[in-house]
Write a protein that holds these residues in place. Structure first.
Motif, PDB file in Angstrom:
ATOM      1  N   ASN A  41      -0.750  -6.316  -1.470  1.00 43.86           N
ATOM      2  CA  ASN A  41       0.152  -6.126  -2.331  1.00 43.86           C
ATOM      3  C   ASN A  41       0.548  -4.805  -2.607  1.00 43.86           C
ATOM      4  O   ASN A  41       1.776  -4.722  -3.257  1.00 43.86           O
ATOM      5  N   TYR A  42      -0.170  -3.889  -2.161  1.00 43.01           N
ATOM      6  CA  TYR A  42       0.267  -2.574  -2.112  1.00 43.01           C
ATOM      7  C   TYR A  42       1.134  -1.884  -1.121  1.00 43.01           C
ATOM      8  O   TYR A  42       1.612  -0.767  -1.062  1.00 43.01           O
ATOM      9  N   THR A  43       1.638  -2.949  -0.414  1.00 41.57           N
ATOM     10  CA  THR A  43       2.386  -2.521   0.879  1.00 41.57           C
ATOM     11  C   THR A  43       3.693  -1.673   0.399  1.00 41.57           C
ATOM     12  O   THR A  43       4.008  -0.670   1.165  1.00 41.57           O
ATOM     13  N   PRO A  44       4.542  -2.131  -0.758  1.00 46.26           N
ATOM     14  CA  PRO A  44       5.610  -1.509  -1.090  1.00 46.26           C
ATOM     15  C   PRO A  44       5.499   0.180  -1.130  1.00 46.26           C
ATOM     16  O   PRO A  44       6.078   0.843  -0.987  1.00 46.26           O
ATOM     17  N   LEU A  45       4.264   0.310  -1.977  1.00 46.05           N
ATOM     18  CA  LEU A  45       3.633   1.474  -2.317  1.00 46.05           C
ATOM     19  C   LEU A  45       3.588   2.527  -1.090  1.00 46.05           C
ATOM     20  O   LEU A  45       3.784   3.462  -0.962  1.00 46.05           O
ATOM     21  N   ILE A  46       2.879   1.701  -0.197  1.00 43.74           N
ATOM     22  CA  ILE A  46       2.732   2.393   1.455  1.00 43.74           C
ATOM     23  C   ILE A  46       3.664   2.812   1.978  1.00 43.74           C
ATOM     24  O   ILE A  46       3.909   3.772   2.504  1.00 43.74           O
ATOM     25  N   LEU A  47       4.798   2.118   1.992  1.00 45.89           N
ATOM     26  CA  LEU A  47       5.900   2.335   2.674  1.00 45.89           C
ATOM     27  C   LEU A  47       6.680   3.563   2.081  1.00 45.89           C
ATOM     28  O   LEU A  47       7.104   4.402   2.403  1.00 45.89           O
TER      29      LEU A  47
END
Length: 512
Positions: A66-72
Motif C-alpha cells: 500500500n505504500y506504492t504511491p509514496l514510493i512513486l
C-alpha cells in the motif's frame, strides 16, 4: 559558415578548465521547429507512461504494498533534482549531445565519451523491449490473439516497428512530431477513459475495493523496511526515465537555451501527477491483494492493466491494448531521437568517426546516426530474442544501471561546471549545486545498490556463472563502452578528441 554558436548564459558557466563558455557547434539541424508544447509532449511521450505503469506498478506493489504511491513520489525526487541539472547545463550549452557534451566540458573527453555511451546503451536496450511489447500487443488485437505467442511473428513485427520509427525520425523532426502527437493523444485519451471508468465503478461501490488511506503516504511505515523502499524507488526510476528527450532536441527547439529545460521540468511534474493519481485509482479498485485482479497477484505483475481491462471496461477492454501499443510505439520513436542526436554530437565533436556527424541536407536530421541506432536496436533485439527471451528480460532490468550512471554523471557535471558561480546567488547554490549534487549522490547509491541486488543469482530469470543475468548483461554492456572508447582513442579519425586537439574546422558534413 561558422560552426560555432554562442548561447545565452554561456559566459557564466564557470568552466575553469579552459572551455569556451557556451559555444556549441552548429550541426545543420532544423532550428526553432519545436515550441514549449512540443517539448513537453516529447518529454511525456518518451517515458511511455501507459506501458510503464502497466508493466511496473505490479512489481512495485509486490515490494511495497500500500505504500506504492509514496514510493512513486520518493522515486521522483532524484529525477527532479537531475532535471534541474539538465535545465541549468542546457541554459549554458544547448547541445543535442546533452550528457556527452556536458560531461566532457566538466570532466574531460573520457567522461564525455562514457556518458554518451550510457545514453546510447539505455536507448538501444529499451528499444528491444519496446519492440517486443509492440509486436505482442499488435497480435493481441488481431484474431484470437494466439499469434502473440509466436516468437518468429512477434520478433518480425517488432523489427518492422523499429524500422518504421527509424524511417519517421530519418525523414524529419516535423513528421516525427506529427506522428508523436497522434500516438500521444491515443494513449492519453485511452488512459483517461480507463481512469474515468474506474472512478465510476468506485463511486458505484466496488465490492472488493479498498478505501483511500493517508497511511499510504506515511514515510515511517514505509521505511520500516528500508530495503523495500530502495528496491521500489529503483523500479520507479525506470518509469520516470525519458523526459530528457526534450533536451536532446534542444537545437531544434525555439529558444534552445531556455525552452527545453522548462519542458523537462514541466514534463517531470506532470508525470508524477499522472503516475500517483492513476496508481491510487487502480489500488482503490483492484486492491494490492494476491487474488483475482489484485495488483499483488504474480500472474498480473507483468501487466496489471491487461488483467483489469475486461473487468473495468467490459467489451471496450481492447482500448487498453491500443493504449499500451500506442505508448510503446510513441516511446520507440522518441527513444531513437536522443540516441541518434547524441551520436551526431559525438561525431561533430570528433568522439566518433565523422560519418556520425552528418546531417541529411534535405531532411535536416542526423541521417547516418539515426540509421545506425535503428540497426543496432534491431540486431540487439533479434539476437536476444533468439538467444534467450529471459536474458532479454533481464537485460532490460539492467537499464536501471545505465540510467543511474548517466543521470548521476550529469548531476556531478552540473556542480563542477558551475562551481565558480555557486556562491553568487541563492538560486545558483540550490539549482546548480545542492539539488544536482543530492540527486547525483542518490543515483550513485542506487547504481551500486541495484548492482548488488542484480548479483544475486535469484534476481531475474537467468543466471550466468552463478551470477544474476541482469548484472552480467549490465556490466558487460557498460564494459563494452570502455573497450570502444579505448578503440576510438587510437583510431586516426577520433584520437584527436581524446588528446585535446581541436576538431577540424568547417561545417559538419551533409549527406545527400
Amino acid at each position: 559558415m561558422s560552426t560555432e554558436t554562442t548561447t545565452a548564459g554561456g559566459g557564466s558557466g564557470g568552466d575553469s578548465g579552459g572551455g569556451a563558455g557556451g559555444a556549441v557547434p552548429a550541426k545543420g539541424l532544423r532550428a526553432g521547429i519545436l515550441d514549449l508544447g512540443d517539448s513537453v509532449m516529447l518529454g511525456l511521450a518518451s517515458t511511455a507512461p501507459v506501458y510503464s505503469l502497466a508493466a511496473t506498478l505490479g512489481l512495485i506493489v509486490a515490494v511495497n504494498g500500500n505504500y506504492t504511491p509514496l514510493i512513486l513520489i520518493l522515486g521522483f525526487i532524484p529525477v527532479l533534482f537531475i532535471a534541474y541539472a539538465f535545465r541549468e547545463l542546457n541554459s549554458a550549452m544547448p547541445d543535442c549531445g546533452t550528457t556527452f557534451t556536458w560531461s566532457r566540458r566538466a570532466f574531460g573527453p573520457w567522461a564525455g565519451w562514457l556518458g554518451g555511451w550510457g545514453v546510447a546503451l539505455a536507448g538501444i536496450v529499451v528499444l528491444a523491449n519496446l519492440a517486443q511489447v509492440a509486436g505482442q500487443y499488435l497480435w493481441l488485437l488481431i484474431g484470437d490473439g494466439s499469434l502473440a505467442e509466436n516468437k518468429a511473428v512477434v520478433t518480425g513485427t517488432g523489427v518492422l516497428f523499429i524500422v518504421f520509427m527509424t524511417l519517421v525520425n530519418y525523414r524529419g523532426i516535423r513528421l516525427g512530431e506529427h506522428v508523436q502527437r497522434v500516438l500521444t493523444y491515443v494513449q492519453y485519451v485511452s488512459l483517461g477513459i480507463f481512469a474515468l471508468a474506474i472512478v465510476i465503478r468506485i463511486a458505484g461501490g466496488a465490492p472488493e475495493g479498498q478505501a483511500f488511506d493517508f497511511e499510504w503516504f506515511n514515510p515511517a511505515g514505509a521505511f520500516a523496511d528500508p530495503g523495500a523502499v530502495v528496491h521500489g524507488a529503483l523500479l520507479a526510476l525506470f518509469i520516470y526515465w525519458g523526459w530528457d528527450t526534450c533536451l536532446a532536441v534542444n537545437e531544434e527547439t525555439e529558444n534552445p537555451a531556455t525552452t527545453p529545460g522548462r519542458g523537462a521540468v514541466i514534463s517531470a511534474f506532470v508525470l508524477v501527477a499522472i503516475y500517483v493519481s492513476v496508481a491510487l485509482l487502480v489500488m482503490m479498485y483492484a486492491t494490492v491483494g494476491t487474488e483475482g485482479i489484485g495488483l499483488g497477484n504474480e500472474v498480473n505483475q507483468s501487466d496489471v492493466f491487461l488483467a483489469m481491462k475486461d473487468v473495468v471496461l467490459g467489451p471496450w477492454g481492447w482500448l487498453i491494448i491500443v493504449a499500451v501499443l500506442a505508448s510503446v510505439l510513441s516511446s520507440t520513436q522518441t527513444t531513437i531521437l536522443p540516441t541518434a542526436r547524441g551520436t551526431l554530437s559525438m561525431g561533430v565533436h570528433g568522439a566518433l568517426p565523422p560519418k556520425f556527424g552528418e546531417v541529411h541536407k534535405r531532411n535536416q536530421t542526423p541521417g547516418f546516426s539515426t540509421q545506425v541506432m535503428g540497426a543496432a536496436a534491431v540486431v540487439y533485439y533479434v539476437a536476444m530474442s533468439f538467444l534467450s527471451e529471459n536474458l532479454l528480460s533481464d537485460s532490460i532490468s539492467a537499464i536501471s544501471l545505465f540510467i543511474a550512471f548517466y543521470y548521476a554523471l550529469t548531476g556531478f557535471a552540473c556542480v563542477w561546471y558551475f562551481r565558480n558561480t555557486l556562491r553568487s546567488s541563492a538560486r545558483n547554490l540550490w539549482f546548480r549545486g545542492i539539488l544536482p549534487l543530492v540527486g547525483a549522490l542518490i543515483l550513485t547509491a542506487a547504481f551500486f545498490i541495484s548492482a548488488v541486488q542484480m548479483w544475486d543469482p535469484a534476481y531475474g530469470d537467468t543466471q550466468i556463472f552463478g551470477v544474476g543475468g541482469a548484472f552480467v548483461s549490465g556490466v558487460v554492456l557498460l564494459a563494452l563502452g570502455v573497450v570502444l572508447a579505448v578503440v576510438c582513442r587510437f583510431l586516426p579519425s577520433t584520437r584527436d578528441y581524446f588528446t585535446g586537439k581541436p576538431a577540424t574546422a568547417g561545417a559538419p558534413a551533409a549527406s545527400a
